[in-house]
Design a protein around this motif. Sequence first.
Motif, PDB file in Angstrom:
ATOM      1  N   THR A 105      -1.432  77.935  27.066  1.00 44.26           N
ATOM      2  CA  THR A 105      -1.607  76.235  27.085  1.00 44.26           C
ATOM      3  C   THR A 105      -0.291  75.849  26.394  1.00 44.26           C
ATOM      4  OG1 THR A 105      -3.960  76.842  26.765  1.00 44.26           O
ATOM      5  CG2 THR A 105      -2.993  74.678  25.734  1.00 44.26           C
ATOM      6  N   ALA A 150       2.528  73.447  27.927  1.00 46.89           N
ATOM      7  CA  ALA A 150       3.284  72.131  27.316  1.00 46.89           C
ATOM      8  C   ALA A 150       4.455  72.291  27.088  1.00 46.89           C
ATOM      9  CB  ALA A 150       2.280  72.000  25.792  1.00 46.89           C
ATOM     10  N   SER A 184      -1.513  69.099  22.627  1.00 38.91           N
ATOM     11  CA  SER A 184      -2.271  70.072  23.168  1.00 38.91           C
ATOM     12  C   SER A 184      -3.160  71.287  22.648  1.00 38.91           C
ATOM     13  CB  SER A 184      -1.315  70.722  24.395  1.00 38.91           C
ATOM     14  OG  SER A 184      -0.358  71.383  23.819  1.00 38.91           O
TER      15      SER A 184
END
Length: 114
Positions: free
Chosen positions: A20, A24, A80
């Motif tokens: 993740t 991002a 995020s």
Amino acid sequence: MKNSEYELIMCIVNAGFAETVMDAACEYGARGGTVIQARGTANKEAEAYFKISIQPEKEILMLVVPSAIKDDILHALYKSVGLNSPGHGIAFSLPVDDVVGLAKPNEQIDSAKK
């Protein structure tokens, strides 16, 4: 203090959120990073102050990025994987004095053509 051409972004997240973080960061121009497995620790007062419980298994991501995109990447990480997300991440940057082994974006394109 001289302005650095590059910055080191360090992002500490709960285990399982490295992808993740990289998604991002890459969206804003990062090209890669290094993941280190780690363990977190905190006292009960810190957990109460931040209103989070500390998960012991962590991942630390280190990304060396051009200074011009550092703020965009930090903002993307906050959105995020910030403290209010399941990743419970924190991120910070440090100036990098010198770098070897990193190609600038134009150099990568030129070398790929050869």
